[in-house]
Design a protein around this motif. Structure first.
Motif: not given
Length: 302
Positions: A200-208
């Protein structure tokens, strides 16, 4: 790398996943790092789109280079208009066919038949020495993996029917690591191909990212074997997400025996890979596998 070493490398991957949680429980969060706990041959490097900076991306030639250097190539899979699964990253042909008519540039794999796709020259845009390279079909990839059972491949789901993909790869399920940012998609895949692995890959801000990780933890990360976080580095060397977040995420994932991978976006800086390993990252996705592998080897040598 010899065939025997390849077998050891990839067989050891499951041992890494199985032991990571135990190891994390023995050491405080702040001092856990990969070199102290994970043997060098168990650190996996995902070669994004194959060795796509050395050869035209997603081609069999690029995959062969990645395997030979000891990395695991990644294939993005899409389906042609007549239902044939092939490896191709982009949603259209604008980047890899820069001299094509605008009407062709705006089309994608889904708009052409397999016969039409196989006529495309996906190498010439990188230089005349690569002229004549073709789109890789799933069938050809399956045969290559069957011939080398010690090899693995990441399959990034773009536009494909999961049941069809599972049926056409049944003979090599144990060699597949299916990658997606969509948890429901990984869950469905595990239902039709339980012997394969998932990322499972993901990006974004720390909050996201924290919100996504919280949701996955409510499911105890079921159906996920590896988790990848996109990491960006600014001109001052600052990591985003930050070091504290990345370290805590590693501790969190090891509790569930999840292999922790990061994708240092477009980075060729060996110090970035070293810093991430100090933070507990045990695997990398990269556009530069040769640089990444050398950085890992140097890290373990000191």
């Amino acid at each position: 790398m010899t065939k025997r070493n390849h077998i050891r490398k990839y067989a050891a991957w499951t041992l890494l996943c199985g032991s990571a949680g135990i190891l994390s429980a023995q050491q405080p969060d702040a001092v856990w790092n990969v070199r102290d706990h994970v043997p060098l041959h168990e650190v996996i490097v995902q070669a994004h789109r194959g060795a796509g900076m050395q050869m035209p991306e997603s081609s069999m030639e690029a995959f062969e280079i990645a395997w030979k250097m000891g990395a695991v190539p990644e294939a993005d899979v899409r389906t042609t208009r007549d239902g044939v699964i092939v490896s191709f990253h982009d949603g259209n042909f604008a980047r890899v066919l820069p001299d094509a008519p605008e009407t062709m540039k705006n089309k994608g794999i889904q708009d052409l038949t397999c016969e039409e796709v196989m006529k495309l020259d996906i190498g010439a845009w990188r230089g005349m020495q690569f002229r004549g390279q073709r789109v890789l079909s799933l069938a050809t990839l399956v045969e290559a993996l069957k011939a080398h059972p010690e090899r693995r491949v990441y399959i990034d789901l773009k536009n494909v029917d999961l049941v069809q993909l599972a049926e056409e790869t049944e003979s090599i399920h144990s060699q597949l690591i299916i990658a997606s940012s969509r948890y429901d998609e990984l869950k469905r895949w595990k239902e039709v191909a339980p012997q394969s692995h998932t990322l499972c890959w993901m990006g974004g801000s720390e909050t996201e990212l924290a919100e996504r990780l919280d949701r996955l933890e409510t499911e105890r990360f079921r159906f996920i074997d590896q988790l990848q976080i996109h990491v960006h580095v600014d001109g001052h060397g600052t990591l985003s997400p930050g070091e504290d977040f990345l370290r805590r995420t590693g501790t969190r994932l090891r509790k569930y025996n999840i292999l922790y991978q990061t994708f240092p976006w477009e980075s060729q800086d060996v110090t970035v890979f070293r810093r991430l390993m100090d933070l507990g990252v045990a695997s990398f996705a990269t556009d530069y596998p040769e640089i990444t592998l050398q950085a890992i080897a140097d890290y373990y040598a000191h």
